[in-house]
Design an enzyme around this catalytic site. Structure first.
Site, PDB file in Angstrom:
ATOM      1  N   GLU A 323      -7.151   1.779  10.230  1.00  0.00           N
ATOM      2  CA  GLU A 323      -7.413   2.486   8.977  1.00  0.00           C
ATOM      3  C   GLU A 323      -8.908   2.450   8.643  1.00  0.00           C
ATOM      4  O   GLU A 323      -9.435   3.358   8.012  1.00  0.00           O
ATOM      5  CB  GLU A 323      -6.586   1.867   7.835  1.00  0.00           C
ATOM      6  N   HIS A 352       6.601 -10.491  29.903  1.00  0.00           N
ATOM      7  CA  HIS A 352       7.876 -10.002  30.431  1.00  0.00           C
ATOM      8  C   HIS A 352       8.177  -8.617  29.887  1.00  0.00           C
ATOM      9  O   HIS A 352       9.327  -8.185  29.863  1.00  0.00           O
ATOM     10  CB  HIS A 352       8.979 -10.995  30.079  1.00  0.00           C
ATOM     11  N   LYS A 456       0.600  12.348   2.920  1.00  0.00           N
ATOM     12  CA  LYS A 456       1.237  12.165   1.613  1.00  0.00           C
ATOM     13  C   LYS A 456       1.421  13.517   0.930  1.00  0.00           C
ATOM     14  O   LYS A 456       2.456  13.793   0.342  1.00  0.00           O
ATOM     15  CB  LYS A 456       0.361  11.276   0.712  1.00  0.00           C
TER      16      LYS A 456
HETATM   17  O1  LIG Z   1      -1.459  -0.725  -2.538  1.00  0.00           O
HETATM   18  P1  LIG Z   1      -1.138   0.718  -2.552  1.00  0.00           P
HETATM   19  O2  LIG Z   1      -2.045   1.491  -3.444  1.00  0.00           O
HETATM   20  O3  LIG Z   1       0.311   0.932  -2.896  1.00  0.00           O
HETATM   21  O4  LIG Z   1      -1.383   1.294  -1.119  1.00  0.00           O
HETATM   22  C1  LIG Z   1      -0.679   0.823  -0.013  1.00  0.00           C
HETATM   23  C2  LIG Z   1      -1.336   1.251   1.269  1.00  0.00           C
HETATM   24  O5  LIG Z   1      -1.404   2.661   1.330  1.00  0.00           O
HETATM   25  C3  LIG Z   1      -2.648   3.068   1.886  1.00  0.00           C
HETATM   26  O6  LIG Z   1      -3.407   3.585   0.872  1.00  0.00           O
HETATM   27  C4  LIG Z   1      -2.462   4.090   2.938  1.00  0.00           C
HETATM   28  O7  LIG Z   1      -1.652   5.105   2.485  1.00  0.00           O
HETATM   29  C5  LIG Z   1      -3.260   1.786   2.423  1.00  0.00           C
HETATM   30  O8  LIG Z   1      -4.625   1.857   2.500  1.00  0.00           O
HETATM   31  C6  LIG Z   1      -2.746   0.794   1.449  1.00  0.00           C
HETATM   32  O9  LIG Z   1      -2.856  -0.513   1.913  1.00  0.00           O
END
Ligand SMILES: O=P(O)(O)OC[C@H]1O[C@](O)(CO)[C@@H](O)[C@@H]1O
Length: 525
Positions: A323, A352, A456
């Protein structure tokens, strides 16, 4: 000179140890040229300067206009203002006190009994750190059992809820989300709430929020009067949040020595902040990534800890590296498509499984062995005269390292004396700084994640359209095909088919299967 003695010489040259913290790094089996130190000298200097500025409170995440302060969490004296230092200290203290009060029975479940379990609801950086800690450094019999809702998979949550069963009456739930708007976590929270309600337990008396002040989740927690709220700050990234309230509260509830965990990271920070490059484990790691992958991530990093407790470390590093470094653009806006792929599990188990390919197959990786010197806490046990299981574990690590090297496969070996809160903190700190250094070497912003937004957004669109498809299903007759549903809605027929199929698989639509997807017909139920 024999191969063996040249290996020995190279080992001595490229083996660095920090005896005072029980750590060493061996890069002698990486195929870098010594000229690397000179050819990268300017970038190396810039990496140190960037890191110094970052630790001093610069806007090191330019795209989001944010400071990057995870190093302050383990040494609040570094925080750029007295207010921030006070906030860090007070939050740490509050999470530790909360856990102590839970253990002491000062904070009780709604039925007046002591809490016996914790359920963490979070995803990505809001779950991986607590999961790693739970796996690696909790006592063998922790004061509270722990479970995770780290996905929006209803079946996964059902299984955990079934395992918790009636003990939900003494289960404490932590809902962790920096943004407070992550849908998987929102769903997990609602599913948890429903599980409590199903057993007649008041959820609000059993739930704590860890989130950004003013977030959607924060507002919800305030409106419902949750048991407690702890802050997350915009200057801590999710993937580096394990030493904020995100990690400290879960760890403390599990009986982990949180201060030692932070001390380990602070000690590694201190070792790798000012040392010359050839002794600087974090910079050496970054340079090895650079040399192995030609500065373009051409080789994957296979993380092989020879210790069951560290089985989640590769998963943790997967988020930390991929990331942070997996970026389309560099800091000048040029398309670079950077990154380093990370995978792994544990040795010797993986010998293995996929080590066959590592030795004989496509040479597109370098391995990072993690060696733990101390075999076990309990008395020795010989599996055959003179040999313990731990001797075998060591033998398999060294053997695999040699076998890989024989075929020109590169590896780094990190050694810690044992797995405990301090050493796990060291390892986390080491990789965090290496990521920061490497980001400068390849000129990317390691602290944002613009790529995850696209998925998203597409999911949000898909879900909205699925609602339209549900509403558009004919109530009677022969039903409608995906094309017939999609046309009037102006959506993609393939999407419409998947939406209608999903609805049908889950009792929200009827399906008359045709000879092909185009001939499938869907009806309302
Ligand atoms: O803590 P949040 O805002 O729920 O985000 C969870 C995760 O989602 C992300 O934003 C990625 O979608 C990560 O960087 C983060 O750790």
């Amino acid at each position: 000179m024999s191969t063996t003695s040249s290996h020995w010489d190279r080992f001595q040259k490229f083996f660095v140890r920090y005896p005072q913290i029980g750590f060493s790094i061996d890069i002698s089996r990486m195929a870098f040229e010594e000229g690397l130190f000179d050819s990268q000298a300017a970038s190396i200097e810039k990496a140190y300067a960037d890191m110094k500025a970052l630790e001093g409170g610069a806007i090191a995440n330019p795209d989001e206009g944010r400071m990057v302060g995870h190093y302050w969490l383990r040494n609040s004296d570094l925080a750029p203002t007295a207010e921030l230092k006070a906030e860090i200290d007070a939050t740490l203290e509050a999470t530790l006190q909360f856990a102590a009060d839970v253990h002491a029975g000062k904070i009780l479940a709604a039925n007046g009994k002591k809490f016996t379990r914790a359920l963490i609801v979070g995803i990505g950086g809001s779950a991986l750190g607590p999961q790693l800690v739970a796996q690696a450094i909790t006592p063998a019999t922790p004061p509270m059992a722990i479970d995770f809702f780290d996905n929006t998979d209803p079946d996964g949550m059902d299984r955990i809820a079934a395992q918790i069963g009636a003990e939900i009456a003494t289960t404490l739930t932590l809902v962790i989300s920096k943004s407070g708007g992550t849908k998987e976590t929102r769903n997990g929270m609602l599913e948890a709430q429903a599980a409590y309600q199903a057993q007649g337990v008041d959820f609000t008396k059993h739930v704590v929020a860890v989130t950004g002040v003013g977030s959607e989740l924060d507002k919800y927690a305030i409106a419902q009067g949750w048991l407690a709220r702890f802050p997350m700050w915009d200057w801590v990234g999710g993937r580096t949040s394990v030493m904020s309230a995100v990690g400290t509260i879960a760890a403390a509830l599990q009986g982990v020595d949180v201060r030692q965990f932070l001390a380990g990271a602070a000690a590694m920070d201190a070792e790798t902040r000012n040392r010359p490059t050839r002794e600087n484990a974090a910079m050496l790691l970054a340079l090895m990534w650079y040399s192995a992958g030609k500065g373009k991530g051409a080789k994957d990093m296979v993380v092989l800890p020879y210790k069951d407790r560290l089985v989640l470390f590769s998963k943790y590093l997967q988020q930390l590296l991929m990331e942070s470094l997996g970026k389309e653009h560099d800091l000048d806006g040029k398309v670079v498509n950077q990154g380093i792929a990370v995978y792994g599990n544990k040795g010797s188990t993986d010998q293995h499984a996929y080590v066959q390919q590592l030795r004989d197959g496509v040479n597109n990786f370098f391995a990072v062995f993690i060696q733990v010197s101390k075999s076990r806490d309990t008395a020795g046990f010989e599996v055959e005269p003179g040999y313990t299981s731990g001797d075998y574990l060591q033998g398999f690590l060294r053997g695999t390292r040699t076998a890989l090297a024989e075929k020109g496969r590169e590896s780094i070996t990190l050694t810690i004396s044992e797995v405990n809160a301090f050493s796990l903190g060291m390892l986390v700190g080491l990789f965090e700084r290496a990521v920061g250094f490497y980001a400068t070497l390849i000129n990317v912003n390691a602290y944002h994640q613009p790529g995850v937004e696209a998925g998203k957004k597409a999911a949000t669109d898909f879900l909205k359209q699925m609602g339209q498809v549900l509403a558009a299903l004919p109530a009677a007759g022969a039903g409608a095909t995906a094309d017939e549903i999609a046309g009037p809605l102006g959506i993609d027929a393939e999407d419409a088919w998947h939406m209608a199929s999903h609805l049908a698989a889950n009792g929200k639509a009827k399906l008359a299967e045709g000879g092909s997807p185009a001939e499938d017909r869907f009806l309302a139920v």
